[in-house]
Design a protein around this motif. Structure first.
Motif, PDB file in Angstrom:
ATOM      1  N   VAL A  74      21.181 -31.077 -13.286  1.00  0.00           N
ATOM      2  CA  VAL A  74      21.956 -32.318 -13.784  1.00  0.00           C
ATOM      3  C   VAL A  74      21.953 -33.693 -13.004  1.00  0.00           C
ATOM      4  O   VAL A  74      21.392 -34.654 -13.521  1.00  0.00           O
ATOM      5  N   LEU A  75      21.653 -33.233 -11.712  1.00  0.00           N
ATOM      6  CA  LEU A  75      21.597 -34.472 -10.662  1.00  0.00           C
ATOM      7  C   LEU A  75      20.196 -34.951 -10.852  1.00  0.00           C
ATOM      8  O   LEU A  75      20.028 -36.160 -10.913  1.00  0.00           O
ATOM      9  N   ALA A  76      19.012 -34.317 -11.148  1.00  0.00           N
ATOM     10  CA  ALA A  76      17.975 -34.632 -11.513  1.00  0.00           C
ATOM     11  C   ALA A  76      17.786 -35.536 -12.877  1.00  0.00           C
ATOM     12  O   ALA A  76      17.121 -36.551 -12.827  1.00  0.00           O
ATOM     13  N   ARG A  77      18.635 -35.148 -13.778  1.00  0.00           N
ATOM     14  CA  ARG A  77      18.518 -35.953 -14.946  1.00  0.00           C
ATOM     15  C   ARG A  77      19.205 -37.229 -14.674  1.00  0.00           C
ATOM     16  O   ARG A  77      18.852 -38.408 -15.164  1.00  0.00           O
ATOM     17  N   LEU A  78      20.316 -37.123 -13.820  1.00  0.00           N
ATOM     18  CA  LEU A  78      21.001 -38.507 -13.663  1.00  0.00           C
ATOM     19  C   LEU A  78      20.085 -39.472 -12.785  1.00  0.00           C
ATOM     20  O   LEU A  78      20.068 -40.514 -13.234  1.00  0.00           O
ATOM     21  N   LEU A  79      19.361 -39.050 -11.869  1.00  0.00           N
ATOM     22  CA  LEU A  79      18.414 -39.767 -10.999  1.00  0.00           C
ATOM     23  C   LEU A  79      17.322 -40.468 -11.916  1.00  0.00           C
ATOM     24  O   LEU A  79      16.958 -41.675 -11.757  1.00  0.00           O
ATOM     25  N   GLY A  80      17.124 -39.752 -13.088  1.00  0.00           N
ATOM     26  CA  GLY A  80      16.243 -40.437 -14.102  1.00  0.00           C
ATOM     27  C   GLY A  80      16.596 -41.724 -14.881  1.00  0.00           C
ATOM     28  O   GLY A  80      16.125 -42.325 -15.522  1.00  0.00           O
ATOM     29  N   LEU A  81      18.294 -41.727 -14.687  1.00  0.00           N
ATOM     30  CA  LEU A  81      18.894 -42.667 -15.537  1.00  0.00           C
ATOM     31  C   LEU A  81      19.210 -43.715 -14.495  1.00  0.00           C
ATOM     32  O   LEU A  81      19.716 -44.804 -15.117  1.00  0.00           O
ATOM     33  N   LEU A  82      18.988 -43.750 -13.455  1.00  0.00           N
ATOM     34  CA  LEU A  82      19.223 -44.691 -12.414  1.00  0.00           C
ATOM     35  C   LEU A  82      17.919 -45.373 -11.768  1.00  0.00           C
ATOM     36  O   LEU A  82      17.554 -45.349 -10.636  1.00  0.00           O
ATOM     37  N   PRO A  83      17.265 -46.258 -12.584  1.00  0.00           N
ATOM     38  CA  PRO A  83      15.954 -46.869 -12.250  1.00  0.00           C
ATOM     39  C   PRO A  83      16.192 -48.103 -11.010  1.00  0.00           C
ATOM     40  O   PRO A  83      15.141 -48.225 -10.100  1.00  0.00           O
ATOM     41  N   CYS A  84      17.420 -48.445 -10.845  1.00  0.00           N
ATOM     42  CA  CYS A  84      17.557 -49.399  -9.710  1.00  0.00           C
ATOM     43  C   CYS A  84      18.498 -48.886  -8.640  1.00  0.00           C
ATOM     44  O   CYS A  84      19.102 -49.696  -7.862  1.00  0.00           O
ATOM     45  N   LEU A  85      18.399 -47.460  -8.530  1.00  0.00           N
ATOM     46  CA  LEU A  85      19.084 -46.876  -7.520  1.00  0.00           C
ATOM     47  C   LEU A  85      18.474 -47.326  -6.030  1.00  0.00           C
ATOM     48  O   LEU A  85      17.344 -47.354  -6.013  1.00  0.00           O
ATOM     49  N   GLN A 126       8.720 -34.590  -7.767  1.00  0.00           N
ATOM     50  CA  GLN A 126       8.204 -35.890  -8.324  1.00  0.00           C
ATOM     51  C   GLN A 126       9.242 -37.169  -8.226  1.00  0.00           C
ATOM     52  O   GLN A 126       9.135 -38.134  -8.273  1.00  0.00           O
ATOM     53  N   LEU A 127      10.587 -36.709  -8.402  1.00  0.00           N
ATOM     54  CA  LEU A 127      11.833 -37.672  -8.382  1.00  0.00           C
ATOM     55  C   LEU A 127      11.840 -38.372  -6.865  1.00  0.00           C
ATOM     56  O   LEU A 127      11.873 -39.478  -6.742  1.00  0.00           O
ATOM     57  N   MET A 128      11.362 -37.713  -5.600  1.00  0.00           N
ATOM     58  CA  MET A 128      11.378 -38.034  -4.602  1.00  0.00           C
ATOM     59  C   MET A 128      10.071 -39.366  -4.290  1.00  0.00           C
ATOM     60  O   MET A 128      10.210 -39.984  -3.903  1.00  0.00           O
ATOM     61  N   GLU A 129       9.046 -38.777  -4.946  1.00  0.00           N
ATOM     62  CA  GLU A 129       7.844 -39.532  -4.801  1.00  0.00           C
ATOM     63  C   GLU A 129       7.969 -40.933  -5.666  1.00  0.00           C
ATOM     64  O   GLU A 129       7.578 -41.836  -4.994  1.00  0.00           O
ATOM     65  N   GLN A 130       8.892 -40.971  -6.643  1.00  0.00           N
ATOM     66  CA  GLN A 130       8.946 -42.153  -7.402  1.00  0.00           C
ATOM     67  C   GLN A 130      10.375 -43.004  -7.162  1.00  0.00           C
ATOM     68  O   GLN A 130      10.635 -43.752  -7.659  1.00  0.00           O
ATOM     69  N   PHE A 143      14.558 -44.927  -3.297  1.00  0.00           N
ATOM     70  CA  PHE A 143      15.804 -45.227  -2.756  1.00  0.00           C
ATOM     71  C   PHE A 143      15.684 -44.314  -1.131  1.00  0.00           C
ATOM     72  O   PHE A 143      14.976 -43.637  -0.859  1.00  0.00           O
ATOM     73  N   GLU A 144      16.545 -44.796  -0.430  1.00  0.00           N
ATOM     74  CA  GLU A 144      17.106 -44.362   0.937  1.00  0.00           C
ATOM     75  C   GLU A 144      18.089 -43.190   0.737  1.00  0.00           C
ATOM     76  O   GLU A 144      18.894 -43.449  -0.183  1.00  0.00           O
ATOM     77  N   VAL A 145      17.869 -42.099   1.599  1.00  0.00           N
ATOM     78  CA  VAL A 145      18.930 -41.254   1.590  1.00  0.00           C
ATOM     79  C   VAL A 145      19.661 -41.157   2.933  1.00  0.00           C
ATOM     80  O   VAL A 145      18.756 -41.411   4.042  1.00  0.00           O
ATOM     81  N   VAL A 146      20.785 -41.232   2.988  1.00  0.00           N
ATOM     82  CA  VAL A 146      21.565 -41.226   4.204  1.00  0.00           C
ATOM     83  C   VAL A 146      22.694 -39.897   3.931  1.00  0.00           C
ATOM     84  O   VAL A 146      23.399 -39.652   3.055  1.00  0.00           O
ATOM     85  N   SER A 147      22.744 -39.099   5.082  1.00  0.00           N
ATOM     86  CA  SER A 147      23.598 -38.108   5.165  1.00  0.00           C
ATOM     87  C   SER A 147      24.692 -38.209   6.238  1.00  0.00           C
ATOM     88  O   SER A 147      24.536 -38.697   7.340  1.00  0.00           O
ATOM     89  N   THR A 148      25.927 -37.625   5.838  1.00  0.00           N
ATOM     90  CA  THR A 148      26.756 -37.835   6.666  1.00  0.00           C
ATOM     91  C   THR A 148      27.997 -36.551   6.482  1.00  0.00           C
ATOM     92  O   THR A 148      27.660 -35.812   5.577  1.00  0.00           O
ATOM     93  N   TYR A 149      28.963 -36.552   7.013  1.00  0.00           N
ATOM     94  CA  TYR A 149      30.079 -35.404   6.892  1.00  0.00           C
ATOM     95  C   TYR A 149      30.860 -35.890   5.682  1.00  0.00           C
ATOM     96  O   TYR A 149      30.835 -37.227   5.419  1.00  0.00           O
ATOM     97  N   HIS A 150      31.449 -35.059   4.931  1.00  0.00           N
ATOM     98  CA  HIS A 150      32.514 -34.912   3.892  1.00  0.00           C
ATOM     99  C   HIS A 150      33.509 -35.741   4.448  1.00  0.00           C
ATOM    100  O   HIS A 150      34.141 -35.716   5.411  1.00  0.00           O
ATOM    101  N   PRO A 151      33.982 -36.672   3.542  1.00  0.00           N
ATOM    102  CA  PRO A 151      35.286 -37.554   4.230  1.00  0.00           C
ATOM    103  C   PRO A 151      36.738 -36.971   4.164  1.00  0.00           C
ATOM    104  O   PRO A 151      37.741 -37.392   4.546  1.00  0.00           O
TER     105      PRO A 151
END
Length: 154
Positions: A72-83, A106-110, A113-121
């Motif tokens: 589902v996350l892969a499908r969502l990323l496909g719907l967010l072209p301005c992410l 392929q989602l990572m290649e296209q 976006f930047e990815v930032v990781s942190t602790y859960h709040p």
């Protein structure tokens, strides 16, 4: 920004909350996240909340559930072209993202976006018997929010 946590909390189901994923919900995790975002200038309108496992279970997802969440996350990323930014909050979100990278390179290649990781709040993810460790985890979380804010300002 896509903000990824683990799974929807009880306030999305028990009739006392909004029923939606939102940083303005009346629970400790949403309050901590909302305050952290506000401190660095990230507005609610700049965020899209999501979960590694987007269905209510109120526990860590198992391997099969993680696979379903990744699909589902892969499908969502496909719907967010301005992410612009993906904020992975907590080990479950980070694990699901690694699974996504393997299953959908392929989602990572296209992406663009930047990815930032942190602790859960949540207090649980930040807790340690050592006050110095707790403070360092909290600071790392806030530093990550600051980095996201800077990326969004570009």
């Amino acid at each position: 920004m896509l903000s990824v946590l683990r799974d929807p909390g009880p306030k999305t189901q028990d009739g006392t909350g909004s029923g939606f994923l939102c940083t303005e919900n009346d629970d400790a995790t949403a309050e901590r996240q909302s305050a952290g975002f506000a401190d660095v200038g990230i507005e609610a309108r700049d965020t899209m909340p999501w979960n590694a496992y987007p269905w209510y279970i109120n526990r860590a997802p198992n391997a099969e559930e993680r696979r379903a969440g990744v699909t589902v996350l892969a499908r969502l990323l496909g719907l967010l072209p301005c992410l612009e930014v993906v904020l992975l909050q907590g080990a479950d979100a980070q694990d699901s993202w690694r699974r996504l990278e393997k299953a959908h390179p392929q989602l990572m290649e296209q992406g663009g976006f930047e990815v930032v990781s942190t602790y859960h709040p949540s207090r649980h993810d930040l807790w340690s018997p050592d006050p110095a460790v707790r403070a360092a985890r909290e600071q790392q979380r806030l530093d990550s929010y600051q980095r996201v804010a800077k990326l969004l300002q570009r």
